[in-house]
Design an enzyme around this catalytic site. Structure first.
Site, short mmCIF file in Angstrom:
data_model
loop_
_atom_site.label_atom_id
_atom_site.label_comp_id
_atom_site.label_asym_id
_atom_site.label_seq_id
_atom_site.Cartn_x
_atom_site.Cartn_y
_atom_site.Cartn_z
N GLU A 64 90.71 9.77 53.71
CA GLU A 64 90.92 9.67 52.26
C GLU A 64 91.56 8.28 52.05
OE1 GLU A 64 90.57 12.19 49.71
OE2 GLU A 64 89.77 13.85 51.20
N CYS A 121 95.86 6.07 44.32
CA CYS A 121 94.53 5.58 44.85
C CYS A 121 93.50 5.82 43.69
CB CYS A 121 94.35 6.70 46.02
SG CYS A 121 94.47 8.24 45.68
P1 NAD Z 1 98.57 2.69 55.27
O1 NAD Z 1 97.01 2.94 55.83
O2 NAD Z 1 99.16 1.45 55.45
O3 NAD Z 1 99.37 4.05 55.83
C1 NAD Z 1 98.99 5.32 56.15
C2 NAD Z 1 99.64 6.13 57.17
O4 NAD Z 1 98.83 5.42 58.22
C3 NAD Z 1 101.01 5.78 57.46
O5 NAD Z 1 101.66 7.18 58.03
C4 NAD Z 1 101.19 4.82 58.31
O6 NAD Z 1 102.36 4.79 59.11
C5 NAD Z 1 99.95 4.92 59.46
N1 NAD Z 1 99.74 3.75 60.00
C6 NAD Z 1 99.84 2.48 59.49
N2 NAD Z 1 99.53 1.40 60.40
C7 NAD Z 1 98.83 2.20 61.46
C8 NAD Z 1 97.98 1.97 62.50
N3 NAD Z 1 97.92 0.68 62.76
N4 NAD Z 1 97.62 2.90 63.22
C9 NAD Z 1 97.66 4.06 62.99
N5 NAD Z 1 98.38 4.50 61.97
C10 NAD Z 1 98.89 3.70 61.02
O7 NAD Z 1 98.39 3.21 53.65
P2 NAD Z 1 99.54 3.14 52.68
O8 NAD Z 1 99.76 1.74 52.23
O9 NAD Z 1 100.45 3.89 53.08
O10 NAD Z 1 98.78 3.86 51.43
C11 NAD Z 1 98.06 2.87 50.27
C12 NAD Z 1 96.77 3.06 50.63
O11 NAD Z 1 96.55 4.48 50.73
C13 NAD Z 1 95.74 2.65 49.58
O12 NAD Z 1 94.67 1.74 50.14
C14 NAD Z 1 95.36 3.74 48.71
O13 NAD Z 1 94.23 3.45 48.14
C15 NAD Z 1 95.05 4.70 49.83
N6 NAD Z 1 95.36 6.19 49.32
C16 NAD Z 1 94.22 6.75 49.39
C17 NAD Z 1 94.39 8.00 48.78
C18 NAD Z 1 93.33 9.15 48.64
O14 NAD Z 1 93.55 10.27 48.42
N7 NAD Z 1 92.13 8.77 49.10
C19 NAD Z 1 95.59 8.52 48.32
C20 NAD Z 1 96.67 7.73 48.30
C21 NAD Z 1 96.48 6.34 48.79
#
Ligand code: NAD
Length: 439
Positions: A188, A222
């Site tokens: 997602e 998002c």
């Molecule tokens: P992110 O990708 O930075 O982090 C998400 C998760 O991944 C966190 O739990 C984080 O600890 C983990 N993570 C971070 N780096 C990682 C790595 N190198 N390897 C594995 N895991 C890792 O996202 P964010 O900043 O928390 O959220 C914002 C983003 O999420 C935006 O792009 C937004 O559009 C998207 N988003 C999508 C939805 C949806 O339903 N499609 C909903 C909310 C947010």
């Protein structure tokens, strides 16, 4: 089924008991008012649980399917089975909803779960850890806290399902890690969700609805409209209506509004402030680093090449661009990655048909924004760079299930003609097939 039902009821009860703590944590992490926290996180999770309790029996029931004639008499069915142990990785922007809703789907489908909340909403992560501890046996659901290093370590383990919500960049890393164990993934992800406002649209209504969806949670949603494409002729009226709505919603000084959120951290604050240089600020623009506050901001005269139109904004900055003909807007979208959502404002069904046929996206709304992801009735998910797979309601149950095909044949009849040595000629076989298929 009764076990799953009991777990869901316990979760609903625990959410109520922990509500005050979780709402306070959301306020501390994201400046979310209790009303916003309830409306955009708690309420949605409770809806998901209630929907699942109502439909669980039907989802779990095996579904009859037809079987090929040459095995008759036989019966075929699909039975949904748990995938096993699921890893759910959550983001920080709706840190309760986006972790607990997939958890509901995983439980409905009968899985064990490891939850990894986002480290960027630390108070909420703590409150969720308490909630889960209070509610579930840790053999069934457990929380592991930490940042990217912890997520990477978890991804090295073998899970039976990985459900990730977050950025497209990290989504790629998750999928690469999952490939090692051939673990199925639901991703997602994010993207730039466009809102198209056609010349025939009710402009004030469009502006009010777009302002609502864009500036809730200070734009850190998002499915928030990322930018607006307004048709020439209504663009100015749209911008005027947008300003009026923003004043009505948040007043002259949004920093004093209880309904307006804050930016999650300094890094995102600095990134967003840079965007203010990418266009003409026609509304808002005020910002204050010490409170992580950025006013609801509208930009015009923005170039498609500027950073604000190249990256997902994920904050309270809304570029409004202009187009002449619908074809121009569609051509511009065709060149871009597939967004998570697409919004269209028009009363013209032909324009609606053309946009839905021509512009791809995970989900879409006509004359509305964001609401396609509210409630359990519609599947919610992305496509292309905005993700793969979907959840909510039945789609969530399926995301965490294996659809196992079973065929049971009776033993009292065994027609001989499929066995070698073959007596039937190829022509005879074709005639027999045509007869049996009725043509
Ligand atoms: P992110 O990708 O930075 O982090 C998400 C998760 O991944 C966190 O739990 C984080 O600890 C983990 N993570 C971070 N780096 C990682 C790595 N190198 N390897 C594995 N895991 C890792 O996202 P964010 O900043 O928390 O959220 C914002 C983003 O999420 C935006 O792009 C937004 O559009 C998207 N988003 C999508 C939805 C949806 O339903 N499609 C909903 C909310 C947010």
């Amino acid at each position: 089924m009764e076990f799953r039902r009991a777990q869901l009821e316990r979760l609903a009860g625990a959410l109520e008991r922990h509500e005050a703590g979780l709402l306070a944590a959301l306020q501390a992490d994201l400046g979310k008012s209790p009303f916003q926290g309830y409306a955009s996180e708690f309420g949605l999770v409770q809806l998901e649980i209630r929907h699942a309790l109502r439909h669980l029996r039907r989802w779990v029931a095996p579904q009859r399917r037809r079987t090929p004639w040459f095995v008759a008499p036989a019966r075929g069915w699909v039975q949904s089975e748990p995938l096993g142990v699921a890893l759910i990785l959550g983001p920080w922007n709706y840190p309760v909803q986006l972790l607990v809703s997939p958890l509901v789907s995983a439980i409905v489908a009968g899985n064990c779960v490891v939850l990894k909340p986002s480290e960027l909403a630390p108070r909420t992560a703590e409150a969720i850890t308490e909630l889960i501890r209070d509610c579930f046996d840790e053999q069934l659901v457990t929380v592991v806290n930490g940042g990217a290093d912890v997520a990477e370590a978890l991804l090295r383990e073998r899970f039976d399902k990985i459900f990730f919500t977050g950025s497209t960049r990290v989504g790629r890393l998750v999928m690469a890690a999952a490939a090692k164990h051939l673990t199925p993934v639901t991703l997602e992800l994010g993207g730039k969700c466009p809102a198209i406002v056609c010349g025939d649209a009710p402009v004030e209504l469009a502006a009010r609805r777009i302002a609502w969806g864009k500036f809730m949670n200070a734009g850190q949603t998002c499915v928030a409209p990322d930018f607006v494409l307004a048709q020439r002729g209504v663009r100015d009226a749209f911008v005027t209506a947008l300003k009026k709505s923003l004043l009505e919603f948040y007043g002259q000084d949004a920093s004093r509004s209880a309904d307006y959120g804050r930016i999650v951290n300094d890094r995102h604050f600095a990134r967003l402030v840079e965007y203010l240089r990418d266009g003409n600020v026609v509304h808002g623009g005020a910002h204050e680093a010490k409170n992580l506050f950025i006013a609801p901001t509208v930009l015009t005269d923005v170039s498609l090449e500027s950073p604000v139109m190249q990256e997902e904004i994920f904050g309270p900055v809304l570029p409004v661009l202009e187009f002449d003909k619908l074809d121009d807007a569609l051509a511009m979208l065709r060149d871009r990655p597939t967004p998570l959502a697409l919004y269209l404002f028009t009363r013209d069904r032909e324009a609606e048909r053309r946009v839905l046929a021509d512009a791809r996206s995970g989900g879409a709304c006509v004359n509305e924004v964001v609401s396609h992801m509210i409630g359990a009735g519609l599947p919610f998910g992305g496509l292309g760079e905005s993700g793969m797979g979907a959840y909510h309601g039945r789609a969530g149950f399926e995301a965490f299930s294996h659809q196992r095909a079973v065929l049971r044949r009776e033993t009292w009849l065994d027609l001989p003609f499929r066995y070698p040595p073959q007596k039937l000629s190829l022509g005879g076989l074709k005639r027999a097939m045509r007869f049996l298929l009725g043509n």
